[in-house]
Design an enzyme around this catalytic site. Sequence first.
Site, short mmCIF file in Angstrom:
data_model
loop_
_atom_site.label_atom_id
_atom_site.label_comp_id
_atom_site.label_asym_id
_atom_site.label_seq_id
_atom_site.Cartn_x
_atom_site.Cartn_y
_atom_site.Cartn_z
N SER A 119 -1.11 -23.71 2.11
CA SER A 119 -1.47 -24.76 3.07
C SER A 119 -1.68 -24.15 4.45
O SER A 119 -2.35 -24.75 5.29
CB SER A 119 -0.34 -25.79 3.21
OG SER A 119 0.08 -26.22 1.98
N HIS A 140 -7.76 -24.50 -1.06
CA HIS A 140 -6.73 -25.44 -0.63
C HIS A 140 -7.01 -26.83 -1.20
O HIS A 140 -7.88 -27.55 -0.71
CB HIS A 140 -6.67 -25.46 0.90
CG HIS A 140 -5.57 -26.32 1.44
ND1 HIS A 140 -5.69 -27.08 2.58
CD2 HIS A 140 -4.32 -26.56 0.97
CE1 HIS A 140 -4.57 -27.74 2.79
NE2 HIS A 140 -3.72 -27.44 1.83
N GLU A 152 -10.65 -27.15 0.32
CA GLU A 152 -11.12 -26.30 1.40
C GLU A 152 -11.21 -24.87 0.85
O GLU A 152 -10.21 -24.36 0.32
CB GLU A 152 -10.16 -26.33 2.58
CG GLU A 152 -10.11 -27.69 3.29
CD GLU A 152 -9.11 -27.74 4.44
OE1 GLU A 152 -9.44 -28.35 5.47
OE2 GLU A 152 -8.01 -27.21 4.31
N ASN A 190 -5.78 -30.46 8.02
CA ASN A 190 -4.47 -30.62 8.65
C ASN A 190 -4.57 -30.41 10.16
O ASN A 190 -3.90 -31.09 10.94
CB ASN A 190 -3.45 -29.64 8.06
CG ASN A 190 -2.97 -30.13 6.71
OD1 ASN A 190 -3.07 -31.32 6.39
ND2 ASN A 190 -2.49 -29.22 5.88
N1 LIG Z 1 2.68 -30.32 -1.96
C1 LIG Z 1 1.58 -30.46 -1.22
O1 LIG Z 1 1.28 -31.52 -0.68
C2 LIG Z 1 0.66 -29.28 -1.06
C3 LIG Z 1 -0.69 -29.50 -0.72
C4 LIG Z 1 -1.56 -28.40 -0.61
C5 LIG Z 1 -1.06 -27.13 -0.80
N2 LIG Z 1 0.27 -26.93 -1.12
C6 LIG Z 1 0.72 -25.54 -1.35
O2 LIG Z 1 0.80 -25.33 -2.75
C7 LIG Z 1 1.87 -24.42 -3.04
C8 LIG Z 1 2.82 -25.07 -4.03
O3 LIG Z 1 3.31 -26.28 -3.50
P1 LIG Z 1 4.05 -27.36 -4.42
O4 LIG Z 1 4.20 -28.57 -3.58
O5 LIG Z 1 3.40 -27.43 -5.75
O6 LIG Z 1 5.48 -26.66 -4.60
P2 LIG Z 1 6.57 -26.93 -5.74
O7 LIG Z 1 7.87 -26.53 -5.14
O8 LIG Z 1 6.41 -28.28 -6.34
O9 LIG Z 1 6.17 -25.86 -6.88
C9 LIG Z 1 6.22 -24.49 -6.68
C10 LIG Z 1 6.50 -23.85 -8.04
O10 LIG Z 1 6.27 -22.45 -7.94
C11 LIG Z 1 7.24 -21.80 -8.73
N3 LIG Z 1 7.34 -20.39 -8.31
C12 LIG Z 1 7.96 -19.87 -7.25
N4 LIG Z 1 7.81 -18.51 -7.25
C13 LIG Z 1 7.05 -18.20 -8.33
C14 LIG Z 1 6.57 -16.97 -8.88
N5 LIG Z 1 6.83 -15.81 -8.31
N6 LIG Z 1 5.83 -17.03 -10.00
C15 LIG Z 1 5.56 -18.22 -10.60
N7 LIG Z 1 6.01 -19.41 -10.13
C16 LIG Z 1 6.75 -19.39 -9.00
C17 LIG Z 1 8.49 -22.61 -8.49
O11 LIG Z 1 9.47 -22.37 -9.50
C18 LIG Z 1 7.95 -24.04 -8.52
O12 LIG Z 1 7.95 -24.59 -9.82
C19 LIG Z 1 2.47 -24.05 -1.70
O13 LIG Z 1 1.87 -22.87 -1.22
C20 LIG Z 1 2.11 -25.24 -0.82
O14 LIG Z 1 2.06 -24.92 0.56
C21 LIG Z 1 1.12 -27.97 -1.27
#
Ligand SMILES: NC(=O)c1ccc[n+]([C@@H]2O[C@H](COP(=O)([O-])OP(=O)(O)OC[C@H]3O[C@@H](n4cnc5c(N)ncnc54)[C@H](O)[C@@H]3O)[C@@H](O)[C@H]2O)c1
Length: 421
Positions: A119, A140, A152, A190
């Site tokens: 993000s 993104h 994005e 954002n």
């Molecule tokens: N949640 C949102 O609204 C949103 C929107 C856009 C982008 N993002 C980005 O997407 C990414 C994930 O966000 P999320 O909300 O899904 O998080 P989340 O916490 O729901 O999921 C993350 C997952 O990644 C796993 N993980 C951590 N380290 C790992 C590794 N080394 N190998 C494999 N898996 C691993 C964790 O166990 C977890 O299940 C982040 O970078 C976040 O900034 C999130």
Amino acid sequence: MPVEKAAVIGAGAMGSGIAMVLSQAGIKVVLKDVEQSFVDRGLANIKRMYDSRVKKEVMTQAEADKHFALVSGTTTYDEFKDVDLVIEAALELINVKVEIFQELDKICKPQAILASNTSALSISEIGSATKRPDKVVGMHFFNPAQFMKLVEVIPGVKTSNETVAAAQQLCKKMGKTAVRVEECPGFLVNRVLFPYLNEALWALQEGYKPEVIDEAVVAFGLPMGPLTLLDMTGIDVCAHVNEFLYGEYGPRFETAPVLKALMQAGHLGQKTGAGIYLHVKGQVPNKDEPKQLNPALAGILESVGKGHSLKNGAATKFDALRVVLPMFNEAVYAIGENVVHHSDVDVAMECGTGLKRGLLSLAKEKGLAACLNDLSAYQEKHGERFRPAWLLRKLVRANIHDFSDFSNFSKTTEATPQTVH
Ligand SMILES: NC(=O)c1ccc[n+]([C@@H]2O[C@H](COP(=O)([O-])OP(=O)(O)OC[C@H]3O[C@@H](n4cnc5c(N)ncnc54)[C@H](O)[C@@H]3O)[C@@H](O)[C@H]2O)c1
């Protein structure tokens, strides 16, 4: 190179949504997480998404089964050798991403594209952890990834145009709208959205009632009020993002103290049952039901030195432009910095946030000179958060009335339109 087999790293909220849209586009997907229980939870999520499509009669059970069968779960990199593309959606920590990309660089075939759903982190920094920075790109997605149209596409400094084009083509195959955004803090959506959310909080601190702010904005034509959106997104998430943007861009993003105060008091919005409003914990609110204010809000506003008129109801009229103009202004800053082409701004905001009234179309309707006047008046009253973008002044001085006219005059300095539907 067409993508036939992909991998997704992280089976959380975003990773499972992304794996679902890839499989729905007929692409084989390997979904990896660190523990089998996390992988299983991700797969169960995807299954639920397909079940819901069948229930809504968007697809048949046989189609859903066929697509779901394309997804397999894993806790190892064994199946990554022949993937054409990886989308990483693990934790938002640079050291975690760097480690993952170093590993991917060793395992994946040299032609494979390595994308990150970060993000906010730097794509250039993630790319430089590999020996193939030309093949590293930001993709993104927006939450929930299975529904939101926008992706994005963010090149790092060394990302090749071929990689950007391949990411855009993949988005098209997934039925997404891809907008190319040059790397900058907050990327486009954002960066543009947060001045709006933050300004609503400054107004709240001055004594405007939350429902007065939200209702004025909805009446103006936005799908929901900024304070409702803050509660939905999570007060803590918004506080972290806004502080990050404040650190990067300075005074335009000065965080309203009430945001941090709400976070410190543990009122994180929908997920904790109370933020600005009261919620049934974790439940999506019914739009038609009247909202109830969090009874702790008045005390929290007092603690940041404001909020008296929440009690006496002094400020009952709110001008939606106070929160809409900072969004428009930030979009103009981004255009001026060549982060995005002007013709992509309204599309990106609509597909990324549901904003039905395009910011640039709105500014055209109102007139750029009138926008500049209003921003300047707000700047006089409220300070740096409203400092007009230099490009806006330049256009008004040149007697240019909308951004498509600007294209006719800008010679080599503007980004080119990049939306791929
Ligand atoms: N949640 C949102 O609204 C949103 C929107 C856009 C982008 N993002 C980005 O997407 C990414 C994930 O966000 P999320 O909300 O899904 O998080 P989340 O916490 O729901 O999921 C993350 C997952 O990644 C796993 N993980 C951590 N380290 C790992 C590794 N080394 N190998 C494999 N898996 C691993 C964790 O166990 C977890 O299940 C982040 O970078 C976040 O900034 C999130």
